[in-house]
Design a protein around this motif. Structure first.
Motif, PDB file in Angstrom:
ATOM      1  N   HIS A  72       0.838  -1.207   0.000  1.00  0.00           N
ATOM      2  CA  HIS A  72       0.000   0.000   0.000  1.00  0.00           C
ATOM      3  C   HIS A  72       0.874   1.258   0.000  1.00  0.00           C
ATOM      4  O   HIS A  72       0.592   2.218  -0.726  1.00  0.00           O
ATOM      5  CB  HIS A  72      -0.919   0.007   1.215  1.00  0.00           C
ATOM      6  CG  HIS A  72      -1.805   1.223   1.285  1.00  0.00           C
ATOM      7  ND1 HIS A  72      -2.968   1.336   0.567  1.00  0.00           N
ATOM      8  CD2 HIS A  72      -1.664   2.386   1.979  1.00  0.00           C
ATOM      9  CE1 HIS A  72      -3.518   2.516   0.802  1.00  0.00           C
ATOM     10  NE2 HIS A  72      -2.747   3.169   1.669  1.00  0.00           N
ATOM     11  N   PHE A  73       1.942   1.217   0.792  1.00  0.00           N
ATOM     12  CA  PHE A  73       2.828   2.378   0.886  1.00  0.00           C
ATOM     13  C   PHE A  73       3.413   2.734  -0.479  1.00  0.00           C
ATOM     14  O   PHE A  73       3.390   3.899  -0.887  1.00  0.00           O
ATOM     15  CB  PHE A  73       3.963   2.097   1.874  1.00  0.00           C
ATOM     16  CG  PHE A  73       5.090   3.090   1.806  1.00  0.00           C
ATOM     17  CD1 PHE A  73       4.924   4.389   2.283  1.00  0.00           C
ATOM     18  CD2 PHE A  73       6.315   2.734   1.250  1.00  0.00           C
ATOM     19  CE1 PHE A  73       5.966   5.309   2.214  1.00  0.00           C
ATOM     20  CE2 PHE A  73       7.357   3.658   1.172  1.00  0.00           C
ATOM     21  CZ  PHE A  73       7.182   4.936   1.658  1.00  0.00           C
ATOM     22  N   VAL A  74       3.911   1.742  -1.203  1.00  0.00           N
ATOM     23  CA  VAL A  74       4.627   2.045  -2.446  1.00  0.00           C
ATOM     24  C   VAL A  74       3.700   2.151  -3.648  1.00  0.00           C
ATOM     25  O   VAL A  74       3.977   2.898  -4.595  1.00  0.00           O
ATOM     26  CB  VAL A  74       5.732   0.992  -2.707  1.00  0.00           C
ATOM     27  CG1 VAL A  74       5.154  -0.324  -3.235  1.00  0.00           C
ATOM     28  CG2 VAL A  74       6.779   1.527  -3.687  1.00  0.00           C
ATOM     29  N   ALA A  75       2.575   1.459  -3.635  1.00  0.00           N
ATOM     30  CA  ALA A  75       1.756   1.395  -4.852  1.00  0.00           C
ATOM     31  C   ALA A  75       0.419   2.110  -4.773  1.00  0.00           C
ATOM     32  O   ALA A  75      -0.127   2.499  -5.803  1.00  0.00           O
ATOM     33  CB  ALA A  75       1.510  -0.080  -5.221  1.00  0.00           C
ATOM     34  N   ALA A  76      -0.118   2.292  -3.582  1.00  0.00           N
ATOM     35  CA  ALA A  76      -1.496   2.803  -3.506  1.00  0.00           C
ATOM     36  C   ALA A  76      -1.697   3.971  -2.548  1.00  0.00           C
ATOM     37  O   ALA A  76      -2.704   4.664  -2.628  1.00  0.00           O
ATOM     38  CB  ALA A  76      -2.440   1.661  -3.114  1.00  0.00           C
ATOM     39  N   GLY A  77      -0.765   4.176  -1.645  1.00  0.00           N
ATOM     40  CA  GLY A  77      -0.925   5.247  -0.660  1.00  0.00           C
ATOM     41  C   GLY A  77      -1.020   6.621  -1.302  1.00  0.00           C
ATOM     42  O   GLY A  77      -0.401   6.884  -2.330  1.00  0.00           O
ATOM     43  N   VAL A  78      -1.824   7.493  -0.682  1.00  0.00           N
ATOM     44  CA  VAL A  78      -1.997   8.851  -1.214  1.00  0.00           C
ATOM     45  C   VAL A  78      -0.961   9.766  -0.564  1.00  0.00           C
ATOM     46  O   VAL A  78      -1.169  10.277   0.539  1.00  0.00           O
ATOM     47  CB  VAL A  78      -3.427   9.377  -0.942  1.00  0.00           C
ATOM     48  CG1 VAL A  78      -3.603  10.775  -1.521  1.00  0.00           C
ATOM     49  CG2 VAL A  78      -4.460   8.427  -1.523  1.00  0.00           C
ATOM     50  N   TRP A  79       0.171   9.925  -1.230  1.00  0.00           N
ATOM     51  CA  TRP A  79       1.192  10.859  -0.746  1.00  0.00           C
ATOM     52  C   TRP A  79       2.009  11.378  -1.916  1.00  0.00           C
ATOM     53  O   TRP A  79       2.124  10.738  -2.943  1.00  0.00           O
ATOM     54  CB  TRP A  79       2.084  10.220   0.324  1.00  0.00           C
ATOM     55  CG  TRP A  79       2.772   8.937  -0.038  1.00  0.00           C
ATOM     56  CD1 TRP A  79       2.269   7.675   0.085  1.00  0.00           C
ATOM     57  CD2 TRP A  79       4.108   8.787  -0.553  1.00  0.00           C
ATOM     58  NE1 TRP A  79       3.191   6.734  -0.323  1.00  0.00           N
ATOM     59  CE2 TRP A  79       4.341   7.397  -0.716  1.00  0.00           C
ATOM     60  CE3 TRP A  79       5.129   9.669  -0.881  1.00  0.00           C
ATOM     61  CZ2 TRP A  79       5.542   6.879  -1.205  1.00  0.00           C
ATOM     62  CZ3 TRP A  79       6.328   9.160  -1.365  1.00  0.00           C
ATOM     63  CH2 TRP A  79       6.526   7.777  -1.513  1.00  0.00           C
ATOM     64  N   ASP A  80       2.541  12.569  -1.736  1.00  0.00           N
ATOM     65  CA  ASP A  80       3.261  13.279  -2.791  1.00  0.00           C
ATOM     66  C   ASP A  80       4.751  12.989  -2.674  1.00  0.00           C
ATOM     67  O   ASP A  80       5.351  13.186  -1.606  1.00  0.00           O
ATOM     68  CB  ASP A  80       2.995  14.779  -2.658  1.00  0.00           C
ATOM     69  CG  ASP A  80       3.620  15.589  -3.785  1.00  0.00           C
ATOM     70  OD1 ASP A  80       4.133  14.984  -4.743  1.00  0.00           O
ATOM     71  OD2 ASP A  80       3.586  16.840  -3.702  1.00  0.00           O
ATOM     72  N   SER A  81       5.353  12.532  -3.771  1.00  0.00           N
ATOM     73  CA  SER A  81       6.786  12.202  -3.741  1.00  0.00           C
ATOM     74  C   SER A  81       7.676  13.430  -3.937  1.00  0.00           C
ATOM     75  O   SER A  81       8.874  13.370  -3.645  1.00  0.00           O
ATOM     76  CB  SER A  81       7.102  11.167  -4.817  1.00  0.00           C
ATOM     77  OG  SER A  81       6.832  11.692  -6.107  1.00  0.00           O
ATOM     78  N   ALA A  82       7.111  14.546  -4.404  1.00  0.00           N
ATOM     79  CA  ALA A  82       7.923  15.729  -4.712  1.00  0.00           C
ATOM     80  C   ALA A  82       8.748  16.228  -3.516  1.00  0.00           C
ATOM     81  O   ALA A  82       9.929  16.554  -3.681  1.00  0.00           O
ATOM     82  CB  ALA A  82       7.036  16.848  -5.266  1.00  0.00           C
ATOM     83  N   PRO A  83       8.184  16.296  -2.286  1.00  0.00           N
ATOM     84  CA  PRO A  83       9.012  16.751  -1.159  1.00  0.00           C
ATOM     85  C   PRO A  83      10.206  15.837  -0.907  1.00  0.00           C
ATOM     86  O   PRO A  83      11.297  16.320  -0.574  1.00  0.00           O
ATOM     87  CB  PRO A  83       8.031  16.728   0.024  1.00  0.00           C
ATOM     88  CG  PRO A  83       6.682  16.914  -0.605  1.00  0.00           C
ATOM     89  CD  PRO A  83       6.759  16.159  -1.900  1.00  0.00           C
ATOM     90  N   LEU A  84      10.025  14.529  -1.063  1.00  0.00           N
ATOM     91  CA  LEU A  84      11.144  13.600  -0.869  1.00  0.00           C
ATOM     92  C   LEU A  84      12.189  13.762  -1.968  1.00  0.00           C
ATOM     93  O   LEU A  84      13.397  13.687  -1.719  1.00  0.00           O
ATOM     94  CB  LEU A  84      10.648  12.148  -0.839  1.00  0.00           C
ATOM     95  CG  LEU A  84      10.272  11.597   0.538  1.00  0.00           C
ATOM     96  CD1 LEU A  84       8.941  12.180   0.970  1.00  0.00           C
ATOM     97  CD2 LEU A  84      10.215  10.082   0.523  1.00  0.00           C
ATOM     98  N   GLU A  85      11.711  13.990  -3.198  1.00  0.00           N
ATOM     99  CA  GLU A  85      12.640  14.192  -4.310  1.00  0.00           C
ATOM    100  C   GLU A  85      13.489  15.439  -4.093  1.00  0.00           C
ATOM    101  O   GLU A  85      14.673  15.470  -4.424  1.00  0.00           O
ATOM    102  CB  GLU A  85      11.857  14.285  -5.622  1.00  0.00           C
ATOM    103  CG  GLU A  85      11.217  12.962  -6.029  1.00  0.00           C
ATOM    104  CD  GLU A  85      10.202  13.115  -7.142  1.00  0.00           C
ATOM    105  OE1 GLU A  85       9.813  14.278  -7.433  1.00  0.00           O
ATOM    106  OE2 GLU A  85       9.787  12.099  -7.719  1.00  0.00           O
ATOM    107  N   LYS A  86      12.873  16.472  -3.520  1.00  0.00           N
ATOM    108  CA  LYS A  86      13.615  17.701  -3.225  1.00  0.00           C
ATOM    109  C   LYS A  86      14.675  17.444  -2.165  1.00  0.00           C
ATOM    110  O   LYS A  86      15.830  17.886  -2.301  1.00  0.00           O
ATOM    111  CB  LYS A  86      12.648  18.788  -2.758  1.00  0.00           C
ATOM    112  CG  LYS A  86      13.329  20.128  -2.502  1.00  0.00           C
ATOM    113  CD  LYS A  86      12.311  21.200  -2.127  1.00  0.00           C
ATOM    114  CE  LYS A  86      13.010  22.544  -1.888  1.00  0.00           C
ATOM    115  NZ  LYS A  86      12.049  23.615  -1.542  1.00  0.00           N
ATOM    116  N   VAL A  87      14.293  16.724  -1.115  1.00  0.00           N
ATOM    117  CA  VAL A  87      15.262  16.391  -0.058  1.00  0.00           C
ATOM    118  C   VAL A  87      16.394  15.540  -0.627  1.00  0.00           C
ATOM    119  O   VAL A  87      17.563  15.720  -0.265  1.00  0.00           O
ATOM    120  CB  VAL A  87      14.579  15.668   1.120  1.00  0.00           C
ATOM    121  CG1 VAL A  87      15.611  15.208   2.148  1.00  0.00           C
ATOM    122  CG2 VAL A  87      13.552  16.573   1.775  1.00  0.00           C
TER     123      VAL A  87
END
Length: 389
Positions: A72-87
């Motif tokens: 669920h975390f990697v495939a279905a969870g509702v979260w934005d990856s952009a903040p992690l990509e910035k970090v």
């Protein structure tokens, strides 16, 4: 036996605690408590023991996290990856950011069976040297002192996908990505993202798959970047002293546009009679790395196009740049073009060009050690999150 088991459990706990400490900037960006628990667990699965790094075997090795939670975390969870990509870019800059470093653009293939996983199609895979059924990811690597840190991986969608809306919808491709985009276009979007984050590098590098695009090279120049990229041996170039003239027509209307006073020739022909010199650019594991190189100043024939008097369509000369040739011991010849300063030495040109190969080491490590090509999901979001982890 019992004491050895106890010692092993303590060591396992210690390295996982160290991992969570290192991941703290990323976990802050994730925010949500459950996601803050899932992220270290997923990454621990990637860097931990075990040959297979897809969700199911990783979950089976993690006693505290179940398959459904990890999936669920990697495939279905509702979260934005952009903040992690910035970090990620910020942390990479902290580790290897350097005004004398490089931003390396390349792509890597993930061989796949079937046709349902997002982006899978028969396409040329440079890492395999042939056409294969695979996913192709545009990669961006920040590197200095021969240390690469991958900061971006973006899926390229071939025509068989961008022409099939239903197929893209099933694979959950975002609406804004359901358009045909070339790899150079994807790469420029990633370069802009890295620049906006403030990462330090001195020169952008890419192979001929990107460098043969005049618009890609121009986009790098427009951003004030130094660059050194591969070029097709068939690419027409002019000598640097080419002049633009207005020939007087013996009859008919007067010409509206200027034309070059010399004919362009292929990059291969331009360097054929140059003096090739043996250049060593660094020491490898088996001694000094050397090849034969030649270089001269040219203007690439990729400017606006005019129809000539003999009815040929001819591209006008662009900006003055370096054309560099490389002759390998195998007999293979490669060609490159760079906007490094006119006073750059042949050794400087060679060392800059050859710095691109550091990204191949990063690709190899991501696949062999961290399971980049092990993801078994079919969705756009799942693949990109797996790559980000």
């Amino acid at each position: 036996m019992e004491s050895q088991l106890s010692k092993g459990l303590v060591m396992d706990t210690e390295w996982k605690e160290d991992l969570e400490g290192w991941l703290e900037p990323f976990l802050i960006a994730l925010g949500h408590k459950t996601r803050r628990r899932m992220c270290p667990a997923y990454i621990a699965g990637l860097i931990g023991p075990g040959d297979r790094k897809s969700v199911q075997p990783m979950a089976s090795r993690a006693s505290e996290i179940g398959y459904d939670q990890l999936h669920h975390f990697v495939a279905a969870g509702v979260w934005d990856s952009a903040p992690l990509e910035k970090v990620l870019v910020q942390e990479a800059d902290r580790l290897v950011g350097d005004a004398a470093g490089f931003l390396v653009i390349d792509d890597t293939a993930l061989p796949k069976k079937g046709t349902h996983s997002v982006g899978v199609a028969p396409q040329y895979a440079s890492s395999l040297g042939k056409t294969a059924n695979c996913q192709s990811l545009v990669s961006v690597t920040l590197a200095s002192r021969e240390v690469p840190v991958m900061v971006g991986l973006r899926l390229f969608l071939p025509d068989s996908w961008t022409s099939d809306v239903d197929k893209m919808t099933r694979a959950q491709v975002p609406k804004e990505c359901q358009i045909a985009r070339t790899k150079p276009e994807i790469a420029m979007e990633e370069i802009d993202r890295v620049i906006a984050t403030g990462a330090r590098f001195g020169c952008a590098l890419a192979d001929a798959g990107y460098g043969s695009s005049g618009s890609f090279r121009q986009a790098l120049t427009d951003r004030g970047l130094l660059w050194a990229v591969g070029l097709s041996r068939r690419q027409n170039v002019y000598p640097s002293d080419v002049a633009l003239i207005f020939p007087v027509a013996s009859m008919g209307n007067k010409r509206k546009y200027h034309i070059p006073d010399q004919q362009p020739v292929s990059a291969e022909t331009m360097l054929a009679k140059e003096k090739w010199k043996k250049v060593s650019w660094r020491r490898g594991t088996k001694g000094r790395l050397t090849c034969l190189f030649a270089a001269r100043r040219v203007r690439v024939a990729d400017g606006h196009r005019h129809r000539m008097l003999d009815n040929r369509v001819q591209a006008m000369p662009g900006d003055e740049v370096w054309l560099v040739g490389e002759r390998r011991l195998t007999g293979e010849q490669k060609y490159y073009v760079s906007n490094l300063p006119a006073d750059a030495t042949l050794k400087m040109l060679a060392a800059t060009i050859k710095a691109r190969w550091i990204c191949e080491q990063a690709h190899q490590q991501l696949k062999e050690e961290l399971g980049l090509d092990h993801f078994e999901g079919r969705s756009w979001v799942g693949l990109h999150r797996h790559a980000l982890m």
